[in-house]
Design a protein around this motif. Structure first.
Motif, PDB file in Angstrom:
ATOM      1  N   ARG A 174       0.844  -1.191   0.000  1.00 53.27           N
ATOM      2  CA  ARG A 174       0.000   0.000   0.000  1.00 53.27           C
ATOM      3  C   ARG A 174       0.878   1.239   0.000  1.00 53.27           C
ATOM      4  O   ARG A 174       1.941   1.245   0.609  1.00 53.27           O
ATOM      5  N   ARG A 175       0.413   2.268  -0.677  1.00 49.05           N
ATOM      6  CA  ARG A 175       1.132   3.549  -0.722  1.00 49.05           C
ATOM      7  C   ARG A 175       0.110   4.666  -0.777  1.00 49.05           C
ATOM      8  O   ARG A 175      -0.942   4.528  -1.403  1.00 49.05           O
ATOM      9  N   ALA A 176       0.442   5.753  -0.116  1.00 47.51           N
ATOM     10  CA  ALA A 176      -0.402   6.944  -0.167  1.00 47.51           C
ATOM     11  C   ALA A 176       0.500   8.169  -0.288  1.00 47.51           C
ATOM     12  O   ALA A 176       1.606   8.192   0.260  1.00 47.51           O
ATOM     13  N   VAL A 177       0.013   9.172  -1.017  1.00 41.22           N
ATOM     14  CA  VAL A 177       0.735  10.425  -1.195  1.00 41.22           C
ATOM     15  C   VAL A 177      -0.227  11.559  -0.842  1.00 41.22           C
ATOM     16  O   VAL A 177      -1.357  11.608  -1.343  1.00 41.22           O
ATOM     17  N   ALA A 178       0.241  12.445   0.026  1.00 44.07           N
ATOM     18  CA  ALA A 178      -0.553  13.607   0.438  1.00 44.07           C
ATOM     19  C   ALA A 178       0.248  14.876   0.170  1.00 44.07           C
ATOM     20  O   ALA A 178       1.475  14.830   0.043  1.00 44.07           O
ATOM     21  N   GLN A 179      -0.474  15.982   0.095  1.00 47.34           N
ATOM     22  CA  GLN A 179       0.169  17.276  -0.121  1.00 47.34           C
ATOM     23  C   GLN A 179      -0.381  18.306   0.843  1.00 47.34           C
ATOM     24  O   GLN A 179      -1.507  18.188   1.324  1.00 47.34           O
ATOM     25  N   ALA A 180       0.439  19.325   1.079  1.00 50.43           N
ATOM     26  CA  ALA A 180       0.030  20.526   1.812  1.00 50.43           C
ATOM     27  C   ALA A 180       0.784  21.684   1.174  1.00 50.43           C
ATOM     28  O   ALA A 180       1.828  21.492   0.546  1.00 50.43           O
ATOM     29  N   ARG A 181       0.257  22.872   1.331  1.00 51.28           N
ATOM     30  CA  ARG A 181       0.909  24.065   0.784  1.00 51.28           C
ATOM     31  C   ARG A 181       1.012  25.114   1.890  1.00 51.28           C
ATOM     32  O   ARG A 181       0.062  25.323   2.638  1.00 51.28           O
ATOM     33  N   VAL A 182       2.185  25.752   1.977  1.00 51.88           N
ATOM     34  CA  VAL A 182       2.401  26.841   2.925  1.00 51.88           C
ATOM     35  C   VAL A 182       2.614  28.111   2.119  1.00 51.88           C
ATOM     36  O   VAL A 182       3.584  28.222   1.357  1.00 51.88           O
ATOM     37  N   LEU A 183       1.688  29.062   2.266  1.00 50.78           N
ATOM     38  CA  LEU A 183       1.816  30.365   1.621  1.00 50.78           C
ATOM     39  C   LEU A 183       2.580  31.291   2.548  1.00 50.78           C
ATOM     40  O   LEU A 183       2.381  31.265   3.767  1.00 50.78           O
ATOM     41  N   MET A 184       3.450  32.122   1.966  1.00 48.43           N
ATOM     42  CA  MET A 184       4.276  33.004   2.784  1.00 48.43           C
ATOM     43  C   MET A 184       4.642  34.251   1.997  1.00 48.43           C
ATOM     44  O   MET A 184       4.405  34.325   0.785  1.00 48.43           O
ATOM     45  N   GLN A 185       5.229  35.210   2.674  1.00 44.63           N
ATOM     46  CA  GLN A 185       5.711  36.424   2.022  1.00 44.63           C
ATOM     47  C   GLN A 185       6.886  36.053   1.107  1.00 44.63           C
ATOM     48  O   GLN A 185       7.656  35.130   1.420  1.00 44.63           O
ATOM     49  N   PRO A 186       7.050  36.753   0.000  1.00 40.79           N
ATOM     50  CA  PRO A 186       8.180  36.456  -0.899  1.00 40.79           C
ATOM     51  C   PRO A 186       9.528  36.500  -0.185  1.00 40.79           C
ATOM     52  O   PRO A 186      10.416  35.698  -0.469  1.00 40.79           O
TER      53      PRO A 186
END
Length: 162
Positions: free
Chosen positions: A26-38
């Motif tokens: 079994r395999r799973a892939v997840a994502q998250a995104r962190v928004l920040m100042q340039p």
């Protein structure tokens, strides 16, 4: 729609019995995104953060979190993970970091929660290490991207779903 497997006939929460299930890869892939100042993203990319290599610390935190998932999520089964990988992609156009966490196991239950936990904790670690310079960061779109194995086989997120 399928019924919720963590609820019994009376609606009480319970841990699902997976004893009868076959072990599969079994395999799973997840994502998250962190928004920040340039400026914050630039600091990370140039390695100029006073606390050290933010991505290295966040990677280790994500791996550790996947290994501790059943301690954090009450009805998760403890799993002997085969592998955990955490990667980061900087997106200067959106001033963000995309985190991708993958988990693999040979077992009777999936690793979706472990992958989601790894991505979440890696994102939280970036926030923690950078909050002194950018308290306005935002963590967004913690999602399962793909899962493979088990009775239900492969599932892939349609990119239009977000």
């Amino acid at each position: 729609m399928s019924r919720l497997t963590h609820l019994d006939e009376s609606g009480a929460a319970h841990m699902v019995d997976v004893g009868h299930k076959a072990e599969t890869q079994r395999r799973a892939v997840a994502q998250a995104r962190v928004l920040m100042q340039p400026e914050t993203l630039r600091l990370l990319l140039e390695g100029g953060h006073a606390k050290g290599d933010v991505f290295a610390v966040a990677r280790v935190a994500g791996i550790q979190a996947a290994k501790k998932c059943s301690d954090l999520i009450p009805l998760c089964h403890p799993l002997m993970l085969n592998a955990v990988d955490v990667s980061f992609t900087a997106d200067e156009a959106s001033s963000s970091v995309l985190i991708e966490a993958g988990c693999s196991v040979s077992g009777k239950t999936g690793v979706e929660m472990e992958a989601l936990t790894a991505a979440s904790v890696a994102a939280l670690t970036i926030y923690d290490m950078c909050k002194a310079v950018d308290r306005a960061m935002a963590i967004q779109h913690i999602v399962l991207q793909r899962k493979e194995g088990g009775k239900s086989g492969t599932w892939q997120r349609d990119q239009q779903e977000l």
